[in-house]
Design a protein around this motif. Sequence first.
Motif, PDB file in Angstrom:
ATOM      1  N   ASN A 247      97.572  69.133  37.599  1.00 53.85           N
ATOM      2  CA  ASN A 247      98.905  69.169  37.000  1.00 53.85           C
ATOM      3  C   ASN A 247      98.822  69.754  35.590  1.00 53.85           C
ATOM      4  O   ASN A 247      98.042  69.283  34.761  1.00 53.85           O
ATOM      5  CB  ASN A 247      99.498  67.757  36.944  1.00 53.85           C
ATOM      6  N   TRP A 347     108.255  86.121  35.539  1.00 52.85           N
ATOM      7  CA  TRP A 347     108.540  86.021  36.974  1.00 52.85           C
ATOM      8  C   TRP A 347     108.726  87.414  37.597  1.00 52.85           C
ATOM      9  O   TRP A 347     108.316  87.665  38.731  1.00 52.85           O
ATOM     10  CB  TRP A 347     109.786  85.172  37.176  1.00 52.85           C
ATOM     11  N   TYR A 353     102.652  85.090  38.934  1.00 52.03           N
ATOM     12  CA  TYR A 353     103.768  84.167  38.723  1.00 52.03           C
ATOM     13  C   TYR A 353     105.033  84.586  39.465  1.00 52.03           C
ATOM     14  O   TYR A 353     106.054  83.903  39.362  1.00 52.03           O
ATOM     15  CB  TYR A 353     104.061  84.039  37.225  1.00 52.03           C
ATOM     16  N   THR A 356     106.694  81.657  44.072  1.00 56.07           N
ATOM     17  CA  THR A 356     107.584  80.543  43.726  1.00 56.07           C
ATOM     18  C   THR A 356     106.828  79.340  43.193  1.00 56.07           C
ATOM     19  O   THR A 356     107.200  78.752  42.171  1.00 56.07           O
ATOM     20  CB  THR A 356     108.415  80.134  44.958  1.00 56.07           C
ATOM     21  N   ASN A 357     105.762  78.945  43.866  1.00 52.62           N
ATOM     22  CA  ASN A 357     105.020  77.758  43.442  1.00 52.62           C
ATOM     23  C   ASN A 357     104.435  77.919  42.046  1.00 52.62           C
ATOM     24  O   ASN A 357     104.426  76.969  41.250  1.00 52.62           O
ATOM     25  CB  ASN A 357     103.896  77.458  44.443  1.00 52.62           C
ATOM     26  N   ASN A 358     103.964  79.118  41.728  1.00 55.85           N
ATOM     27  CA  ASN A 358     103.328  79.344  40.436  1.00 55.85           C
ATOM     28  C   ASN A 358     104.349  79.380  39.299  1.00 55.85           C
ATOM     29  O   ASN A 358     104.101  78.815  38.231  1.00 55.85           O
ATOM     30  CB  ASN A 358     102.532  80.650  40.471  1.00 55.85           C
ATOM     31  N   GLY A 360     107.182  77.909  39.411  1.00 55.44           N
ATOM     32  CA  GLY A 360     107.659  76.527  39.328  1.00 55.44           C
ATOM     33  C   GLY A 360     106.724  75.671  38.504  1.00 55.44           C
ATOM     34  O   GLY A 360     107.154  74.823  37.708  1.00 55.44           O
ATOM     35  N   SER A 361     105.426  75.902  38.673  1.00 52.66           N
ATOM     36  CA  SER A 361     104.432  75.184  37.869  1.00 52.66           C
ATOM     37  C   SER A 361     104.586  75.516  36.392  1.00 52.66           C
ATOM     38  O   SER A 361     104.446  74.648  35.525  1.00 52.66           O
ATOM     39  CB  SER A 361     103.025  75.551  38.349  1.00 52.66           C
ATOM     40  N   ARG A 364     107.599  73.602  35.058  1.00 50.70           N
ATOM     41  CA  ARG A 364     107.252  72.190  34.845  1.00 50.70           C
ATOM     42  C   ARG A 364     106.399  72.035  33.587  1.00 50.70           C
ATOM     43  O   ARG A 364     106.524  71.049  32.853  1.00 50.70           O
ATOM     44  CB  ARG A 364     106.501  71.642  36.058  1.00 50.70           C
ATOM     45  N   ILE A 428     113.333  77.658  42.949  1.00 44.40           N
ATOM     46  CA  ILE A 428     112.509  76.669  42.253  1.00 44.40           C
ATOM     47  C   ILE A 428     113.044  75.266  42.552  1.00 44.40           C
ATOM     48  O   ILE A 428     114.254  75.041  42.574  1.00 44.40           O
ATOM     49  CB  ILE A 428     112.525  76.918  40.729  1.00 44.40           C
ATOM     50  N   ASP A 429     112.141  74.356  42.789  1.00 48.50           N
ATOM     51  CA  ASP A 429     112.515  72.963  43.007  1.00 48.50           C
ATOM     52  C   ASP A 429     112.898  72.345  41.654  1.00 48.50           C
ATOM     53  O   ASP A 429     112.046  71.926  40.873  1.00 48.50           O
ATOM     54  CB  ASP A 429     111.346  72.199  43.634  1.00 48.50           C
TER      55      ASP A 429
END
Length: 657
Positions: A247, A347, A353, A356-358, A360-361, A364, A428-429
């Motif tokens: 994380n 992005w 990047y 999507t996951n990257n 999003g990280s 966060r 993105i979540d």
Amino acid sequence: MIKEKKNLSQTSESEYETSPEPENPIYTEQELITLVQYVKDLTVLSHLKESDWNESCYEVIREYFQCVSHTILIIFFNQNKLMASLNLSDCKEVDLMYFLRSPLQIYTTDNFLKTIFCGNINEDKTKSFFKFLQNIYAPVALNSNEWPEIIQNDLYLNLHNLLMILNEQLCKKINRTILYVPRERLPKLRGFRLFYEHDSVIREEKNTIIQMQEFHMKELIGRLEKIVRCWIKQIHAALTTTVIRKNIESIMNECNHWKNNYDNLNSLNDQLSNNEVQAIIQLLKNMNSSSVESFPIFIRKLQEALMESSSNLIYLNILSEYCTNLCISDNIEANVTKILLLILLIWVESPFYSITNNIGSLCRALSTQLISQCQRYIDIETAIKGDAESGIHMLKKSISTCQMYRKVYEKFVKKIATSINPYRIWDIDEEMVFNSINAFIQRCHDIIEICNARIIFERCAKEETFGGAKGIEYEKCCQQIENLFYDNLNKIIAIQENILNIKDTNCNIAIHKFKIAIIQLENMIKNLINHIFANIKNIDEGIEAIYAFERFKYRSCLKDLIYEKWIQMWKILDEEIEICNITKIKEIGAYHPLIKSFSKYLNVQYTKKYYLKMQYTKMINASYWLVNCVDERYSLERYNVVIDQLEDAYTINKIGS
């Protein structure tokens, strides 16, 4: 000069000749001084000073030189005292200096510095042991021709296994990938290739010596293949860190992650270019070893990962500059907007990047970065122990900053992302992005509640606030409530260092218990207020009691109760007005202006009017710090009527007199 003294061997009665005693050297005083000084000069220990050396150490060092049966000398600190010993078991410390001699070796002032084996073992025993084995023991052991052939391969193999295990442990400690390179002598590639050529002349010339060499070469290849398989495992682990990440705590943490990743991969790439490593790989290739078949694939993946890390660092370094200057200020909206727009640029432009996951990280990470800035802005000690109102101001500003961050995200990012490219979706979540933000906002509200509780339950002045016969009793009740409050507040103070850490579950438990304790204290306050006002019969006592509990009006659960008691005070005033009104009517009939007792009636009317005005003034003054109510307006209307009647009656009677 060194003089040798010989011990004559004696023959036992059983006719067995005993081994001669070792020949111990005899040194001159100057030679011993020189050898002791050599030991002192080579000794490296933490915080070692010249004044730490003592006669006890010198005696042990001299004995080490004078008696060749002692193979080891250690020097160490024991409870801040420098000590020397000839037995390794005497030292329980991890920081020591050792000197090793070959069996029965005699040192002289000329050969000591050339032949002595010495080293230092510090707190990192694994590192010290590894360095000793790799740099001192392994070069000698792996290149010695004195080992019996039957054990040579097992000895070399076990030594390599031990060194690879120690190397792996050291790599974990420093978070770096270091390839273990054996210190064995490698055969010349051209000469070794002759063993496998299909030329009949060479094959006929093979003799026993060449067959033995071939046998040893096969063992060597087996050892090298095992080492190479370990390399492949290390390279695979290094490449995995670019995919599987922990994380990310902040933008700076993300930047440091890729910097460390780049440094590690770059170092690994340099190691693979090393001549010794390339020689081993080339040797195995010439032998058609399957262990190096996958090497080109891993090299290609390593180069790709290195380029990816370099690319990510370029973008993240720009982003980290903005995040470093991110602070809780009035222009926070502009700063957050710049950072989010830069994330949109990353992005679009970054190949890594754009996933999507990257991205999003990364979002966060920005959330946690903002929380970290807020945590540094809030002086938690001021909020918990100092000026509670100042603490509330800092907490509210932090809450406002977090809310502004979400507002800017929804205003710019979501809208702009959809208009950049119709074929790309900003998927993105948001729940994952803002979970930590929401949790931090809630934690700030919890601490604000603690600050409000301090403002209400902490007593500003220690003087008595209750009068009357039961004043002392009421004071004791308030003191008990105050003590209970401080007992619970101290439990919060005990965790204040971690109270802003939203991941600390112990803080959640402590805050929950504090809230329950405050509810119980509020119930105690309710019971005390009801008990006090059950015995109040006049306005003076009521206002005094309400003033004592005035600070509790800021608690929503106590506000209604204090309001109710305030209404009770207006009802008491209303009763006073009613009594004065009825009395006035009766007295009009009893005291006529023509009756001689008129002067007495005049004084009574004046007294009643003065008394009502005094009660009215007290209630009006108290109204400035208490709420208005319907009963207040009703009582004021009746008061004005009665006062006017009393005033008229007093005026008429005064004229008649």
